[in-house]
Write a protein that holds these residues in place. Sequence first.
Motif, mmCIF file in Angstrom:
data_model
loop_
_atom_site.group_PDB
_atom_site.id
_atom_site.type_symbol
_atom_site.label_atom_id
_atom_site.label_comp_id
_atom_site.label_asym_id
_atom_site.label_seq_id
_atom_site.Cartn_x
_atom_site.Cartn_y
_atom_site.Cartn_z
ATOM 1 N N ARG A 71 0.841 -1.192 0.000
ATOM 2 C CA ARG A 71 0.000 0.000 0.000
ATOM 3 C C ARG A 71 0.876 1.243 0.000
ATOM 4 N N LEU A 72 0.678 2.049 -1.025
ATOM 5 C CA LEU A 72 1.480 3.259 -1.223
ATOM 6 C C LEU A 72 0.732 4.476 -0.708
ATOM 7 N N GLY A 73 1.417 5.327 0.051
ATOM 8 C CA GLY A 73 0.875 6.613 0.451
ATOM 9 C C GLY A 73 1.675 7.704 -0.234
ATOM 10 N N LEU A 74 1.022 8.808 -0.609
ATOM 11 C CA LEU A 74 1.674 9.888 -1.349
ATOM 12 C C LEU A 74 1.706 11.156 -0.509
ATOM 13 N N VAL A 75 2.893 11.755 -0.380
ATOM 14 C CA VAL A 75 3.061 13.039 0.311
ATOM 15 C C VAL A 75 3.555 14.016 -0.743
ATOM 16 N N LEU A 76 2.679 14.928 -1.190
ATOM 17 C CA LEU A 76 2.926 15.693 -2.411
ATOM 18 C C LEU A 76 3.006 17.197 -2.177
ATOM 19 N N CYS A 77 3.237 17.613 -0.932
ATOM 20 C CA CYS A 77 3.244 19.046 -0.607
ATOM 21 C C CYS A 77 4.593 19.684 -0.898
ATOM 22 N N GLY A 78 4.631 21.009 -0.788
ATOM 23 C CA GLY A 78 5.887 21.747 -0.816
ATOM 24 C C GLY A 78 6.377 21.960 0.606
ATOM 25 N N VAL A 79 7.474 22.717 0.752
ATOM 26 C CA VAL A 79 8.035 22.978 2.072
ATOM 27 C C VAL A 79 8.768 24.306 2.031
ATOM 28 N N ASN A 80 8.994 24.898 3.194
ATOM 29 C CA ASN A 80 9.715 26.153 3.278
ATOM 30 C C ASN A 80 10.822 26.028 4.311
ATOM 31 N N SER A 81 11.982 26.566 4.025
ATOM 32 C CA SER A 81 13.101 26.506 4.966
ATOM 33 C C SER A 81 13.313 27.824 5.703
ATOM 34 N N ALA A 82 12.468 28.827 5.440
ATOM 35 C CA ALA A 82 12.619 30.125 6.099
ATOM 36 C C ALA A 82 11.750 30.246 7.333
ATOM 37 N N ILE A 83 10.486 29.835 7.223
ATOM 38 C CA ILE A 83 9.563 29.938 8.356
ATOM 39 C C ILE A 83 8.660 28.708 8.368
ATOM 40 N N ALA A 84 8.068 28.445 9.522
ATOM 41 C CA ALA A 84 7.077 27.374 9.619
ATOM 42 C C ALA A 84 5.858 27.763 8.791
ATOM 43 N N LEU A 85 5.275 26.791 8.084
ATOM 44 C CA LEU A 85 4.072 27.083 7.301
ATOM 45 C C LEU A 85 2.848 27.179 8.190
ATOM 46 N N THR A 86 2.817 26.364 9.235
ATOM 47 C CA THR A 86 1.774 26.424 10.258
ATOM 48 C C THR A 86 2.438 26.010 11.574
ATOM 49 N N PRO A 87 1.763 26.186 12.714
ATOM 50 C CA PRO A 87 2.362 25.724 13.976
ATOM 51 C C PRO A 87 2.671 24.227 13.980
ATOM 52 N N SER A 88 1.992 23.439 13.140
ATOM 53 C CA SER A 88 2.220 21.993 13.082
ATOM 54 C C SER A 88 3.088 21.569 11.909
ATOM 55 N N PHE A 89 3.511 22.539 11.094
ATOM 56 C CA PHE A 89 4.340 22.228 9.929
ATOM 57 C C PHE A 89 5.595 23.092 10.007
ATOM 58 N N PRO A 90 6.622 22.612 10.738
ATOM 59 C CA PRO A 90 7.827 23.420 10.949
ATOM 60 C C PRO A 90 8.637 23.590 9.670
ATOM 61 N N ARG A 91 9.494 24.579 9.692
ATOM 62 C CA ARG A 91 10.386 24.787 8.551
ATOM 63 C C ARG A 91 11.398 23.649 8.478
ATOM 64 N N ASN A 92 11.921 23.400 7.292
ATOM 65 C CA ASN A 92 12.994 22.426 7.131
ATOM 66 C C ASN A 92 14.311 23.030 7.596
ATOM 67 N N LYS A 93 15.043 22.309 8.438
ATOM 68 C CA LYS A 93 16.357 22.756 8.883
ATOM 69 C C LYS A 93 17.475 21.883 8.311
ATOM 70 N N LYS A 94 17.163 20.617 8.065
ATOM 71 C CA LYS A 94 18.174 19.735 7.472
ATOM 72 C C LYS A 94 18.120 19.804 5.951
ATOM 73 N N TYR A 95 16.957 19.521 5.401
ATOM 74 C CA TYR A 95 16.802 19.509 3.942
ATOM 75 C C TYR A 95 16.438 20.915 3.479
ATOM 76 N N LEU A 96 17.479 21.718 3.213
ATOM 77 C CA LEU A 96 17.270 23.120 2.894
ATOM 78 C C LEU A 96 16.780 23.298 1.460
ATOM 79 N N TYR A 97 15.794 24.201 1.296
ATOM 80 C CA TYR A 97 15.296 24.589 -0.020
ATOM 81 C C TYR A 97 15.309 26.103 -0.108
ATOM 82 N N GLN A 98 15.783 26.609 -1.221
ATOM 83 C CA GLN A 98 15.816 28.053 -1.427
ATOM 84 C C GLN A 98 14.682 28.449 -2.363
ATOM 85 N N ASP A 99 13.595 28.935 -1.778
ATOM 86 C CA ASP A 99 12.502 29.472 -2.573
ATOM 87 C C ASP A 99 12.521 30.994 -2.446
ATOM 88 N N SER A 100 11.511 31.653 -2.981
ATOM 89 C CA SER A 100 11.508 33.122 -2.964
ATOM 90 C C SER A 100 11.543 33.717 -1.563
#
Length: 555
Positions: free
Chosen positions: A32-61
């Motif tokens: 059984r395959l599950g799909l996680v298809l969201c984006g992520v931000n390394s500057a700020i948390a997207l929500t209180p339950s979705f923290p920013r990435n600190k290890k896997y860094l992404y440079q977006d705008s």
Amino acid sequence: MGSTTINLPTIHLDTTLTDLYNLADPSTAHLRLGLVLCGVNSAIALTPSFPRNKKYLYQDSPFNNIPPAELKAVAADAASSSSNPSRSQKTSDLQRSLALKYLSLIPQRDAFIAGGGPSTPTIFFNVSPGSASQEAHDRHEAETTIAVLAPEQRPKLVFCSGPSSIPVKELGIDRLAVKIMLDDLERQGYPLVVDQETQWFLNSKAGLAGSGLPTPRAEVVVVEGYVPVSDPEKCCEVCRDEDLGKGGGMRFVPAGCKGVRGRWVGEQMKRIVEKVEARQAPFVFKTQQTFGGAGTWVVSSEEKKRELVKELTDDETGVLRKLLSQVTARNQQMKPGSVVLSEMVRDPVGDYGVTFLVGKGGEATFLAASEQMINEDNAWIGSTINYARQERLKEKFEGIMRQTAEWVGKHGYIGPVGIDILETKDIPKDGEQLQQNGTSSVDGEKTAHYVVDLNVRTSGSLALPLLKGHFTSRGMTCASSFSTTAKGSRKEFMETWREEFETGRMLIMAWYEDNTSNGEKEVKSIGDVVVGGKDEKDLQDLMKRVRESTEEVTF
């Protein structure tokens, strides 16, 4: 507006993402395959339950463009939001804008092609976790989007507050396929189709530069080591006074740091800037992991080079200080602070996005070759496809597709891949521009191909080949997908284009109505739409009319 009911045709995809994963590795098709298809931000948390990435860094705008002082204010404000409901409008708007795009628009777009029926859970993360009305709205928007699909092709939508709360065991998920690496997935130890560090490396600019694939010749400036002291309190007085990391936001080594942290950042910046200043324009400068076109600078002249150096080193907003400050003992083995300087592809005659499937043995299955739409800021805004040309384009890019599949396959990757290719008529001699020969001859025309970007994940244009039958059965040979911002609701947008929707010429792959940004006085929506045309002129005419009534979305 006429009848209130818009009669939408049922959408039948030629194949789905679940089908493709089963084709890539038939031996695991029973899992059984599950799909996680969201984006992520390394500057700020997207929500209180979705923290920013600190290890896997992404440079977006936001990572590149928002000054540290503003990020500090956003982080501090967000951290206090649970006890202080009167958050600043600026903070609320920024986080919500990112959350809408990364947690709803992007995953809806991929969920539209996920398929699998109830047996394939597609994971969504709430835009405003904890608010019952907003969580219900999140679900309603996604369910409305996929409701146009044939019932057997609708995935099971699962909503969670954040990456740490995915009910893997409860849903009987054997493996998760992930679009963008998330720190919390690793911390939770979820079973993954592909190791996260491997997939991060395969998507990195340095990885492509050293791959041996036919890319423009490039130099990788490797960052040595990492920020030597993680705790600002143990560095110097300036760091203690200007600790910008409180509240879950990015931690920065301030420009005035007199301790070992400041010396390390200064040394690494100096090495990078010296390489930039020594390189003659034109060239292209890239940071390791870019998202939506951010993190790439086309340096076309010496004046542009001076502008780049200022943008990289400015004490208040400099990209390098922000990036280098995030290189830690936890991620330094991936060299996330390294940068790439590559030769510029001159006089391209074609700009293509080639999507294909990589199987367990490194074999490639062609899906499509679309043409890219890039705005003046070098941000991707959409793709177009001509179904009648696909066989010829498959032949044209077959060699470079196989090479790429073999390279990512030997690292253990299976799944969809997208490569951005620039085509020129000038064939370089050995050792000139191309790191490896990448040419093709189709219908007697010999051209050179340069892989300028590699997306080892679901790409924005992946839906186009899966909708081929939908459009061609209606006499349409071309299609385009693009993101848009519109005033008003989904229903109002569809009323405006009623005929196009009812004839199957237009469909919505993602949509989110946001009625909170302006005090609920005005509904504003973001969406991702696909339009078809009987030929390229017909398609361009419709796209022009849609764009004149909406605004583009960039990431």
